[in-house]
Each structure stands twice: as C-alpha cells, then as structure tokens.
Design an enzyme around this catalytic site. Sequence first.
Site, PDB file in Angstrom:
ATOM      1  N   HIS A  60     -11.564  -2.990  -7.846  1.00  0.00           N
ATOM      2  CA  HIS A  60     -12.837  -3.680  -7.376  1.00  0.00           C
ATOM      3  C   HIS A  60     -13.883  -2.913  -8.506  1.00  0.00           C
ATOM      4  CE1 HIS A  60     -15.114  -0.422  -5.307  1.00  0.00           C
ATOM      5  NE2 HIS A  60     -13.851   0.022  -4.749  1.00  0.00           N
ATOM      6  N   ASP A 163     -16.036   5.447  -7.901  1.00  0.00           N
ATOM      7  CA  ASP A 163     -15.576   4.408  -6.939  1.00  0.00           C
ATOM      8  C   ASP A 163     -16.342   3.104  -7.370  1.00  0.00           C
ATOM      9  OD1 ASP A 163     -14.856   2.782  -4.924  1.00  0.00           O
ATOM     10  OD2 ASP A 163     -16.068   3.942  -3.349  1.00  0.00           O
ATOM     11  N   GLU A 193     -15.827  -5.709  -3.119  1.00  0.00           N
ATOM     12  CA  GLU A 193     -15.042  -4.816  -2.031  1.00  0.00           C
ATOM     13  C   GLU A 193     -15.687  -3.988  -1.236  1.00  0.00           C
ATOM     14  OE1 GLU A 193     -12.634  -1.238  -0.987  1.00  0.00           O
ATOM     15  OE2 GLU A 193     -14.745  -1.159  -2.035  1.00  0.00           O
ATOM     16  N   GLU A 194     -17.011  -3.492  -1.686  1.00  0.00           N
ATOM     17  CA  GLU A 194     -17.775  -2.530  -0.625  1.00  0.00           C
ATOM     18  C   GLU A 194     -18.261  -3.308   0.530  1.00  0.00           C
ATOM     19  OE1 GLU A 194     -17.487   0.606  -0.987  1.00  0.00           O
ATOM     20  OE2 GLU A 194     -16.815   1.022  -3.173  1.00  0.00           O
ATOM     21  N   ASP A 216      -7.649   2.438  -6.264  1.00  0.00           N
ATOM     22  CA  ASP A 216      -9.068   2.610  -5.993  1.00  0.00           C
ATOM     23  C   ASP A 216      -9.032   4.248  -5.764  1.00  0.00           C
ATOM     24  OD1 ASP A 216     -11.750   2.566  -4.819  1.00  0.00           O
ATOM     25  OD2 ASP A 216     -10.939   0.904  -3.638  1.00  0.00           O
ATOM     26  N   HIS A 302     -18.828   7.820  -2.579  1.00  0.00           N
ATOM     27  CA  HIS A 302     -20.163   7.427  -2.053  1.00  0.00           C
ATOM     28  C   HIS A 302     -21.386   8.171  -2.264  1.00  0.00           C
ATOM     29  CE1 HIS A 302     -18.391   3.512  -0.056  1.00  0.00           C
ATOM     30  NE2 HIS A 302     -17.913   3.911  -1.233  1.00  0.00           N
TER      31      HIS A 302
END
Length: 329
Positions: A60, A163, A193-194, A216, A302
């Site tokens: 992603h 990420d 994706e998130e 990922d 994140h």
Amino acid sequence: MIELLNKLTQCYGPSGNEEVIREFIIKEIKEYVDELVVDPLGNLIARKKGNGKKIMFAAHMDEIGVIVTYIEKEGFLRFANVGGISPYFSLFQRVKFKNGTIGVIGYEEKIKEMKDLNIDKMYIDIGVKNREDAEKLINVGDVACFVGDFYENGNKFTSKALDNRLGCYILIEVIKSSANFSNDLYFVFTVQEELGLRGAKTSAFSITPDYAIAVDVTDTGDTPGSKTMALELGKGPAIKVKDNSIITHPFIKNLMVDTAKEKNIPYQLEVLERGGTDAGAIHITKGGIPSGVLSIATRYIHSPCETVDQDDVKNAVLLLSAIASKKFN
Ligand code: CO
Ligand code: ZN
C-alpha cells in the site's frame, strides 16, 4: 537504497490522497515494466509479463493522516483520524497539508489525566489569528500527513511513513532487479489500506492472480517492556503465519520458507495478534486466492519515528525476487 527510500517516505500521501506518491512511483518504475495502469480507485498496477503463474505483489502506498472536521473562530483546526492515529503519538507532532501548510497538534490542557486524551480534545495550530485567516489556507475536509524526517541511525532507518513506503521500496527494487522472472508478475501499489484494505480488494478482483503476496511492516517484541512477540529487528524479513485479517495459505507459507532456506536468507515467523494488511482482502476475492505476507519488523508503527533494520530490507528484496523467479507446476 537510502536516497530512494528517503524520497518515498517524504512524499505526501494520506489514504485517498495518493496522487503525489503515485506519480513519484510511476516515474521510478516506468522504464522497467511492460504495462502500467492506474485503475479507477487509484491503484497503480505495473506488470512484467511472463508465461508462468499470475502472481500479485501488493504494497500500500497510502499513509495515516488527519482530516479537518471544524475550524474554531480563533483559527484552530479540529480534526479526525485517517487510519489508526494514537492521540499520545500525535501530541505536539507537526502535520503537513498538501499545500505545504504546517501545523502543530496541541490539546485542551484542562484534561486532568492523560488517559482522557482523545482526538476530539485536540486541535491543530497553524499559526493564524482567526477562522477567516485559517480558511485562506485550509478547508474542512483537507487532509494532512505527519512530519518525520528520514535518517540513518547505525544499521537502522527512522522515518514517518515507513508503513508502507518500505513495502513500495521493496517492490520497486524487485521490479528493477535483473532477475530472470518466469512468472506473469503484477506489482500493485494499493490505495486506502489504512482505511480497510480498500484498494487491495478492487485490484485483486480485476487481476484475479493465481497467488498473492503483500509486503508491509509489522510490530516487534524487542523494546524495553514491549508486549511478547517473537519478532526482532535484524533477524530477517518476517513470514506471516497469522494476523487478524488472514491465516497465510500453507502453500504460500511453505513457498516463502522453502525459498528462504534454499537461498540462505534469514527469516522469522510472525503471528500478529492485532491488525491486518492487504492480503486480508486479497485472499477472499472471487473464488479465493492463496495469499501470504512478507513483513518487516518495525518499531513505533504509526508514529513519525517508525524504525527498521537495513539488513531486513535487503533480505526481503532478495527473498521476493527469488519467489518471483520460481517455476511452479
Ligand atoms: Co499502517
Ligand atoms: Zn501498513
């Protein structure tokens, strides 16, 4: 490696706003692929044609961010999350909008205990005097990503958006490698994706690959007081066995493990108790697609300081290239 990964992480691209990062990737790979398509949702699908099995590799390209919900009359911006945002990780971080406006995330200081810190008690300060001035720069619905420089620290990299620009980087390196691929390869840089694996869902449906592997980042268990998890930075790319979105198909798990052993590439096995990734959507597409995930153990996911090991990245490129070159019956 450093220069390309640096640029990938610093591109703007929160979920649903992937134009900038997509254009960057297109420029990077267009000389190396046979077909390049942007599908209706914005997924970038690059094909290297071959006679063997149809294999989809997915990474992603979107990143987490914040979206403006309301502008206070003093000019402070209220916001909501785009993807998995922690109020603790966000506090006093900088965020950057597409037009370059930078803001600092503050919070209502009358909160008594930090456990009461919620995103609805926080705001973005873009340095203006009032709503009128704010509206010259920002509208409700505008989206910002976090600010977090890329830097090399010993054998590690730290940045925002590893990420999953790291996954994009690994796919790009496989595309550029001179390996003699025998399969029909689809490299998909997915959107959103998130927000729930949305781009993976539609792209897998239109491609209908025989097999799929998503690339990922994933958690680790190697920092002081961290939860128990059998992954460490620097011990090799991780072959996912299970997360909340998928149990890796035994064929794909064995394919990855056997290939790593044949090529003497170190690897670790991953069980992630929370979270999921693109393969979670891909494997339940149409009649079912045997799928798996190659993960990179990552600290502080994140946050603007996501941290990975350089050797894990190099070994992931080697393993994925070897899988792409395999002959299947
Ligand atoms: Co993520
Ligand atoms: Zn991710």
